[in-house]
Scaffold this motif. Structure first.
Motif, PDB file in Angstrom:
ATOM      1  N   THR A 271      12.718   5.161 -14.282  1.00  0.00           N
ATOM      2  CA  THR A 271      12.547   5.049 -12.831  1.00  0.00           C
ATOM      3  C   THR A 271      11.538   6.072 -12.317  1.00  0.00           C
ATOM      4  OG1 THR A 271      14.442   6.527 -12.462  1.00  0.00           O
ATOM      5  CG2 THR A 271      14.883   4.152 -12.476  1.00  0.00           C
ATOM      6  N   ALA A 272      11.176   7.037 -13.173  1.00  0.00           N
ATOM      7  CA  ALA A 272      10.140   8.006 -12.798  1.00  0.00           C
ATOM      8  C   ALA A 272       8.838   7.296 -12.459  1.00  0.00           C
ATOM      9  CB  ALA A 272       9.912   9.008 -13.934  1.00  0.00           C
ATOM     10  N   LEU A 273       8.596   6.155 -13.080  1.00  0.00           N
ATOM     11  CA  LEU A 273       7.376   5.397 -12.796  1.00  0.00           C
ATOM     12  C   LEU A 273       7.354   4.951 -11.336  1.00  0.00           C
ATOM     13  CD1 LEU A 273       4.827   4.227 -14.185  1.00  0.00           C
ATOM     14  CD2 LEU A 273       6.114   2.106 -14.503  1.00  0.00           C
ATOM     15  N   ILE A 274       8.491   4.460 -10.852  1.00  0.00           N
ATOM     16  CA  ILE A 274       8.581   4.012  -9.456  1.00  0.00           C
ATOM     17  C   ILE A 274       8.450   5.191  -8.511  1.00  0.00           C
ATOM     18  CG2 ILE A 274      10.061   2.883  -7.747  1.00  0.00           C
ATOM     19  CD1 ILE A 274      11.351   1.354 -10.071  1.00  0.00           C
ATOM     20  N   TYR A 275       9.205   6.263  -8.799  1.00  0.00           N
ATOM     21  CA  TYR A 275       9.151   7.441  -7.942  1.00  0.00           C
ATOM     22  C   TYR A 275       7.749   8.049  -7.933  1.00  0.00           C
ATOM     23  CZ  TYR A 275      14.246   7.093  -8.326  1.00  0.00           C
ATOM     24  OH  TYR A 275      15.550   6.643  -8.301  1.00  0.00           O
ATOM     25  N   GLY A 276       7.091   8.032  -9.078  1.00  0.00           N
ATOM     26  CA  GLY A 276       5.743   8.575  -9.160  1.00  0.00           C
ATOM     27  C   GLY A 276       4.763   7.778  -8.330  1.00  0.00           C
ATOM     28  N   PHE A 277       4.883   6.439  -8.386  1.00  0.00           N
ATOM     29  CA  PHE A 277       4.022   5.591  -7.560  1.00  0.00           C
ATOM     30  C   PHE A 277       4.218   5.905  -6.077  1.00  0.00           C
ATOM     31  CE2 PHE A 277       3.661   1.823 -10.752  1.00  0.00           C
ATOM     32  CZ  PHE A 277       2.785   2.587 -11.517  1.00  0.00           C
ATOM     33  N   LEU A 278       5.483   6.004  -5.654  1.00  0.00           N
ATOM     34  CA  LEU A 278       5.790   6.209  -4.236  1.00  0.00           C
ATOM     35  C   LEU A 278       5.329   7.586  -3.759  1.00  0.00           C
ATOM     36  CD1 LEU A 278       9.365   4.621  -4.039  1.00  0.00           C
ATOM     37  CD2 LEU A 278       7.221   3.669  -3.182  1.00  0.00           C
ATOM     38  N   LEU A 279       5.632   8.630  -4.530  1.00  0.00           N
ATOM     39  CA  LEU A 279       5.256   9.980  -4.118  1.00  0.00           C
ATOM     40  C   LEU A 279       3.735  10.151  -4.130  1.00  0.00           C
ATOM     41  CD1 LEU A 279       7.990  12.076  -5.978  1.00  0.00           C
ATOM     42  CD2 LEU A 279       7.838  11.630  -3.527  1.00  0.00           C
ATOM     43  N   GLY A 280       3.081   9.557  -5.126  1.00  0.00           N
ATOM     44  CA  GLY A 280       1.625   9.634  -5.178  1.00  0.00           C
ATOM     45  C   GLY A 280       0.974   8.934  -4.002  1.00  0.00           C
ATOM     46  N   TRP A 281       1.551   7.821  -3.590  1.00  0.00           N
ATOM     47  CA  TRP A 281       1.023   7.051  -2.459  1.00  0.00           C
ATOM     48  C   TRP A 281       1.253   7.774  -1.132  1.00  0.00           C
ATOM     49  CZ3 TRP A 281       4.124   3.366   0.787  1.00  0.00           C
ATOM     50  CH2 TRP A 281       3.311   2.708   1.717  1.00  0.00           C
ATOM     51  N   VAL A 282       2.470   8.297  -0.939  1.00  0.00           N
ATOM     52  CA  VAL A 282       2.824   8.913   0.337  1.00  0.00           C
ATOM     53  C   VAL A 282       2.131  10.261   0.538  1.00  0.00           C
ATOM     54  CG1 VAL A 282       4.720   9.895   1.688  1.00  0.00           C
ATOM     55  CG2 VAL A 282       5.031   7.709   0.496  1.00  0.00           C
ATOM     56  N   PHE A 283       2.128  11.114  -0.510  1.00  0.00           N
ATOM     57  CA  PHE A 283       1.661  12.492  -0.327  1.00  0.00           C
ATOM     58  C   PHE A 283       0.225  12.730  -0.781  1.00  0.00           C
ATOM     59  CE2 PHE A 283       6.315  12.913  -0.551  1.00  0.00           C
ATOM     60  CZ  PHE A 283       6.533  13.608   0.623  1.00  0.00           C
ATOM     61  N   PHE A 284      -0.287  11.900  -1.677  1.00  0.00           N
ATOM     62  CA  PHE A 284      -1.637  12.134  -2.186  1.00  0.00           C
ATOM     63  C   PHE A 284      -2.576  10.945  -1.953  1.00  0.00           C
ATOM     64  CE2 PHE A 284       1.382  14.487  -4.906  1.00  0.00           C
ATOM     65  CZ  PHE A 284       0.986  15.785  -4.595  1.00  0.00           C
ATOM     66  N   GLU A 285      -2.081   9.930  -1.240  1.00  0.00           N
ATOM     67  CA  GLU A 285      -2.873   8.744  -0.921  1.00  0.00           C
ATOM     68  C   GLU A 285      -3.442   8.095  -2.187  1.00  0.00           C
ATOM     69  OE1 GLU A 285      -5.773   9.879   1.943  1.00  0.00           O
ATOM     70  OE2 GLU A 285      -4.298  10.226   3.528  1.00  0.00           O
ATOM     71  N   GLU A 286      -2.644   8.092  -3.250  1.00  0.00           N
ATOM     72  CA  GLU A 286      -3.043   7.464  -4.504  1.00  0.00           C
ATOM     73  C   GLU A 286      -2.519   6.036  -4.541  1.00  0.00           C
ATOM     74  OE1 GLU A 286      -2.571  11.667  -7.005  1.00  0.00           O
ATOM     75  OE2 GLU A 286      -1.232   9.969  -7.391  1.00  0.00           O
ATOM     76  N   VAL A 287      -3.393   5.098  -4.816  1.00  0.00           N
ATOM     77  CA  VAL A 287      -2.996   3.696  -4.911  1.00  0.00           C
ATOM     78  C   VAL A 287      -3.212   3.230  -6.347  1.00  0.00           C
ATOM     79  CG1 VAL A 287      -3.365   1.362  -4.069  1.00  0.00           C
ATOM     80  CG2 VAL A 287      -3.660   3.307  -2.520  1.00  0.00           C
ATOM     81  N   PRO A 288      -2.148   3.016  -7.115  1.00  0.00           N
ATOM     82  CA  PRO A 288      -2.319   2.589  -8.508  1.00  0.00           C
ATOM     83  C   PRO A 288      -2.956   1.206  -8.586  1.00  0.00           C
ATOM     84  CG  PRO A 288      -0.016   2.420  -7.841  1.00  0.00           C
ATOM     85  CD  PRO A 288      -0.738   3.129  -6.731  1.00  0.00           C
ATOM     86  N   ASP A 289      -3.860   1.026  -9.555  1.00  0.00           N
ATOM     87  CA  ASP A 289      -4.496  -0.284  -9.697  1.00  0.00           C
ATOM     88  C   ASP A 289      -3.635  -1.202 -10.542  1.00  0.00           C
ATOM     89  OD1 ASP A 289      -4.825   0.512 -12.326  1.00  0.00           O
ATOM     90  OD2 ASP A 289      -6.936   1.008 -12.096  1.00  0.00           O
ATOM     91  N   ALA A 290      -4.069  -2.436 -10.681  1.00  0.00           N
ATOM     92  CA  ALA A 290      -3.286  -3.448 -11.391  1.00  0.00           C
ATOM     93  C   ALA A 290      -3.119  -3.084 -12.862  1.00  0.00           C
ATOM     94  CB  ALA A 290      -3.958  -4.813 -11.254  1.00  0.00           C
ATOM     95  N   PHE A 291      -4.152  -2.481 -13.475  1.00  0.00           N
ATOM     96  CA  PHE A 291      -4.063  -2.104 -14.885  1.00  0.00           C
ATOM     97  C   PHE A 291      -2.962  -1.082 -15.113  1.00  0.00           C
ATOM     98  CE2 PHE A 291      -8.387  -3.757 -14.621  1.00  0.00           C
ATOM     99  CZ  PHE A 291      -8.473  -4.513 -15.783  1.00  0.00           C
ATOM    100  N   LEU A 292      -2.868  -0.082 -14.222  1.00  0.00           N
ATOM    101  CA  LEU A 292      -1.836   0.939 -14.367  1.00  0.00           C
ATOM    102  C   LEU A 292      -0.447   0.342 -14.201  1.00  0.00           C
ATOM    103  CD1 LEU A 292      -1.204   3.980 -14.700  1.00  0.00           C
ATOM    104  CD2 LEU A 292      -1.162   4.121 -12.209  1.00  0.00           C
ATOM    105  N   ILE A 293      -0.282  -0.512 -13.221  1.00  0.00           N
ATOM    106  CA  ILE A 293       1.026  -1.118 -12.971  1.00  0.00           C
ATOM    107  C   ILE A 293       1.453  -1.987 -14.142  1.00  0.00           C
ATOM    108  CG2 ILE A 293       2.296  -2.719 -11.489  1.00  0.00           C
ATOM    109  CD1 ILE A 293       0.597  -1.711  -9.150  1.00  0.00           C
ATOM    110  N   VAL A 294       0.559  -2.884 -14.589  1.00  0.00           N
ATOM    111  CA  VAL A 294       0.895  -3.793 -15.693  1.00  0.00           C
ATOM    112  C   VAL A 294       1.132  -3.003 -16.976  1.00  0.00           C
ATOM    113  CG1 VAL A 294       0.042  -5.651 -17.157  1.00  0.00           C
ATOM    114  CG2 VAL A 294      -0.320  -5.742 -14.685  1.00  0.00           C
ATOM    115  N   GLY A 295       0.215  -2.086 -17.295  1.00  0.00           N
ATOM    116  CA  GLY A 295       0.384  -1.285 -18.509  1.00  0.00           C
ATOM    117  C   GLY A 295       1.627  -0.425 -18.468  1.00  0.00           C
ATOM    118  N   GLY A 296       1.909   0.167 -17.301  1.00  0.00           N
ATOM    119  CA  GLY A 296       3.106   0.980 -17.163  1.00  0.00           C
ATOM    120  C   GLY A 296       4.379   0.177 -17.375  1.00  0.00           C
ATOM    121  N   LEU A 297       4.416  -1.024 -16.829  1.00  0.00           N
ATOM    122  CA  LEU A 297       5.595  -1.882 -17.004  1.00  0.00           C
ATOM    123  C   LEU A 297       5.770  -2.288 -18.464  1.00  0.00           C
ATOM    124  CD1 LEU A 297       5.332  -4.154 -13.820  1.00  0.00           C
ATOM    125  CD2 LEU A 297       6.928  -2.270 -14.244  1.00  0.00           C
TER     126      LEU A 297
END
Length: 330
Positions: A271-297
């Motif tokens: 679940t760290a993957l989900i939390y990392g996506f959310l925290l990166g988006w909210v606090f660092f304005e990081e938007v993961p691309d499709a490759f990161l999401i698919v590869g991470g899953l």
């Protein structure tokens, strides 16, 4: 990221025994596991926020120094003291060397890469544990787990895209952390046969605190690695918070393993993957691309299947499953 309490046979004493019987204990185990992973990920996000202010070695020092506070309190409350006696000092040194090296690479990756990217690549650790358990531990790995390993590496390739113009050389840092983490966890498997989990945790925390001091001379070679004195109460509070969160997360994760099946708890580490996506988006304005999401899953699915197969094989052999412990490398 990933994860930081050391899970051994001793840490799982009383597994499945909690309020409300086995079902109630398992539910609490899942709750504790999620709380621990979330806390670790928040700690990682805070580390990223000060990664440009403090060198990585200094962050490791304060992470472990202040991490002692909740760990000492918990050990005194549960055991009336800290069990430090050991008959395997060199085993602890080996675990410490690889663990600190892994922690250094993990923390450095938060400085070099988006938080979600570093966390996703770091989650490949269990895949490397399976691969390295064959030459180091002499374990037999069946075709199902080898298939999961191959699938997991495909996920890593999807995330890193080697050979493309988008390949980031910095991606090798969290991958190196995952490999070093795997070796550290394998050394914990060996230590766990004779050493209590609390002893392993305290020896590692002490080793990491002292070893990080060796990075002070690096500042003479690279000014970017020169240690700096925190210049405000806010920065001191941040460093104390990093250590406190790390120590608390270790304790909560140990409590999770004491209440639910090890394979169940280990699966929630992803679940760290989900939390990392959310925290990166909210606090660092990081938007993961499709490759990161698919590869991470893909990596998450492969890791969960490896944990499942290890549990099945362990039951067939009528022994306790060799669960990858939660990394204390955070």
């Amino acid at each position: 990221m990933v994860q930081t309490a050391t899970t051994t046979r001793a840490a799982r004493i009383g597994e499945g025994q909690g309020a409300g019987g086995p079902a109630g204990a398992a539910l609490w185990g899942i709750v504790f596991a999620n709380c621990a992973v979330f806390t670790f990920t928040v700690m990682d996000a805070i580390i990223k926020s000060v990664a440009q202010t403090f060198p990585t070695g200094e962050i490791i020092f304060f992470r472990n120094l202040f991490g002692f506070i909740p760990l000492l309190a918990f050990a005194w409350w549960r055991h009336g003291g800290v069990p430090l006696r050991t008959s395997r000092p060199w085993g602890h040194v080996m675990r410490g060397v690889f663990g600190v090296a892994s922690m250094f690479c993990f923390f450095l990756s938060y400085k070099l890469m988006p938080l979600s990217d570093a966390i996703a690549l770091g989650l490949s650790g269990p895949i490397f544990i399976t691969v390295l358990s064959v030459p180091i531990l002499g374990e037999h790995v069946g075709w199902r787990r080898w298939s999961a390993v191959i699938v997991g590496f495909v996920g890593v390739l999807v995330m890193t895209r080697p050979g493309s113009t988008l390949f980031d050389i910095n991606a090798l840092v969290p991958l190196a952390a995952a490999v070093l983490y795997a070796v550290a966890m394998i050394s914990i498997r060996k230590l766990g046969a004779t050493e209590p989990s609390t002893t392993i945790v305290f020896h590692f925390t002490a080793f990491a605190t002292l070893a990080s001091l060796l990075t002070i001379p690096w500042g003479e070679v690279d000014p970017a690695q020169a240690w700096v004195m925190p210049s405000s109460l806010r920065l001191w509070a941040v460093l104390i918070l990093i250590g406190g969160l790390g120590g608390i997360a270790q304790i909560v994760m140990t409590m999770a393993y004491q209440r639910a099946r090890a394979a169940t708890v280990a699966s929630f580490d992803y679940t760290a993957l989900i939390y990392g996506f959310l925290l990166g988006w909210v606090f660092f304005e990081e938007v993961p691309d499709a490759f990161l999401i698919v590869g991470g899953l893909i990596v998450v699915a492969a890791g969960i299947y490896i944990i499942h197969r290890e549990t099945v094989v362990a039951r067939q052999q009528h022994r306790e499953p060799p669960v990858p412990p939660l990394p204390t490398n955070e």
